[in-house]
Design an enzyme around this catalytic site. Structure first.
Site, short mmCIF file in Angstrom:
data_model
loop_
_atom_site.label_atom_id
_atom_site.label_comp_id
_atom_site.label_asym_id
_atom_site.label_seq_id
_atom_site.Cartn_x
_atom_site.Cartn_y
_atom_site.Cartn_z
N ARG A 187 28.35 21.23 94.89
CA ARG A 187 28.19 22.12 93.73
C ARG A 187 26.94 21.80 92.92
O ARG A 187 26.44 22.64 92.18
CB ARG A 187 29.40 22.02 92.79
CG ARG A 187 30.71 22.41 93.44
CD ARG A 187 31.86 22.05 92.55
NE ARG A 187 31.94 20.58 92.45
CZ ARG A 187 32.74 19.93 91.63
NH1 ARG A 187 33.52 20.59 90.79
NH2 ARG A 187 32.77 18.61 91.61
N TYR A 234 18.47 19.02 70.01
CA TYR A 234 18.44 18.08 68.90
C TYR A 234 19.82 18.05 68.27
O TYR A 234 20.38 19.09 67.93
CB TYR A 234 17.51 18.55 67.77
CG TYR A 234 16.20 19.15 68.17
CD1 TYR A 234 15.02 18.43 68.00
CD2 TYR A 234 16.11 20.44 68.68
CE1 TYR A 234 13.80 18.99 68.32
CE2 TYR A 234 14.90 21.00 69.01
CZ TYR A 234 13.74 20.28 68.83
OH TYR A 234 12.55 20.83 69.15
N ASP A 259 2.34 23.91 61.90
CA ASP A 259 1.89 22.63 62.43
C ASP A 259 0.37 22.50 62.37
O ASP A 259 -0.16 21.42 62.11
CB ASP A 259 2.38 22.43 63.86
CG ASP A 259 3.89 22.20 63.93
OD1 ASP A 259 4.51 21.98 62.87
OD2 ASP A 259 4.43 22.25 65.04
N LYS A 304 18.10 11.89 64.31
CA LYS A 304 18.18 12.88 65.38
C LYS A 304 18.53 12.19 66.68
O LYS A 304 18.14 11.06 66.93
CB LYS A 304 16.83 13.57 65.62
CG LYS A 304 16.27 14.34 64.49
CD LYS A 304 14.91 14.89 64.89
CE LYS A 304 14.22 15.52 63.70
NZ LYS A 304 12.88 15.95 64.03
N HIS A 344 6.93 16.25 62.71
CA HIS A 344 7.82 16.60 61.60
C HIS A 344 8.68 15.42 61.19
O HIS A 344 9.06 14.60 62.01
CB HIS A 344 8.76 17.75 62.00
CG HIS A 344 8.04 18.93 62.52
ND1 HIS A 344 8.56 19.71 63.54
CD2 HIS A 344 6.86 19.50 62.20
CE1 HIS A 344 7.72 20.70 63.80
NE2 HIS A 344 6.68 20.59 63.00
#
Length: 187
Positions: free
Chosen positions: A24, A132, A168, A72, A63
């Site tokens: 699979r 994230y 950005d 995160k 960031h």
């Protein structure tokens, strides 16, 4: 899951140990709270999941969040990215240091990014989906950003940069952020 320590203080990678394959396809445990907590990560605090899809050469970043910051857990669910971190915690022994990590859908590594880091990535494959998991709600008033091509940081993007967002491209410099954080200059 295996725990890999990073040269940056408090950054950890989690790597699935076993991939079960059959006709699979394959199955792997991609995250385990108990393993994360053994590594010192409060994995039960994550509140929000987000996902981005980007094309090869795209850079998203750099960031971060002001205030208490934001932790995160980042992984590439499809394709490969070079994930780049800058320690922006003035009290950290690795303040101003940079590390990069290849995240892809083959190895299945998760990168734990503690609060106080700048984070960004560049897509290495034709497309990549980056997931994230974040430990608190996003508050735009706390956004921090440094240009992806800041000369003082000289971030290690391996490919020509094809696209960045207007936000950005208009981000400030590392020197300005350091001045804001500690009243100093340089890296």
């Amino acid at each position: 899951m295996l725990i890999e320590r990073s040269p940056l203080n408090d950054v950890v990678c989690f790597v699935p140990e076993t991939r079960h394959e059959d006709e699979r396809g394959w199955f792997a445990r991609t995250f385990d709270v108990a393993v994360a907590e053994r590594a010192g990560v409060d994995a039960r605090s994550f509140q929000q999941d987000s996902q981005s899809r980007s094309r090869q050469g795209v850079v998203r970043g750099m960031h971060g969040r002001a205030g208490i910051g934001e932790a995160k857990l980042v992984r590439s669910a499809r394709g490969a990215v070079l994930d780049v971190l800058v320690d922006a915690r003035p009290s950290s022994p690795t303040f101003g240091q940079i590390a990069s990590f290849r995240l892809d859908d083959e190895a299945g590594r998760h990168l734990y990014v503690p609060p106080g880091f700048l984070h960004g990535f560049q897509v290495l494959t034709p497309e990549a989906d980056v997931c994230y998991r974040i430990d608190r709600e996003h508050d735009p008033s706390e956004d921090l950003a440094v240009r992806y091509d800041d000369p003082d940081l000289a971030l290690p993007w391996p490919l020509p940069v094809t696209v960045v967002s207007a936000r950005d491209a208009a981000a400030g410099s590392w020197r300005d952020l350091v001045e804001r954080l500690v009243g100093g200059s340089g890296r």
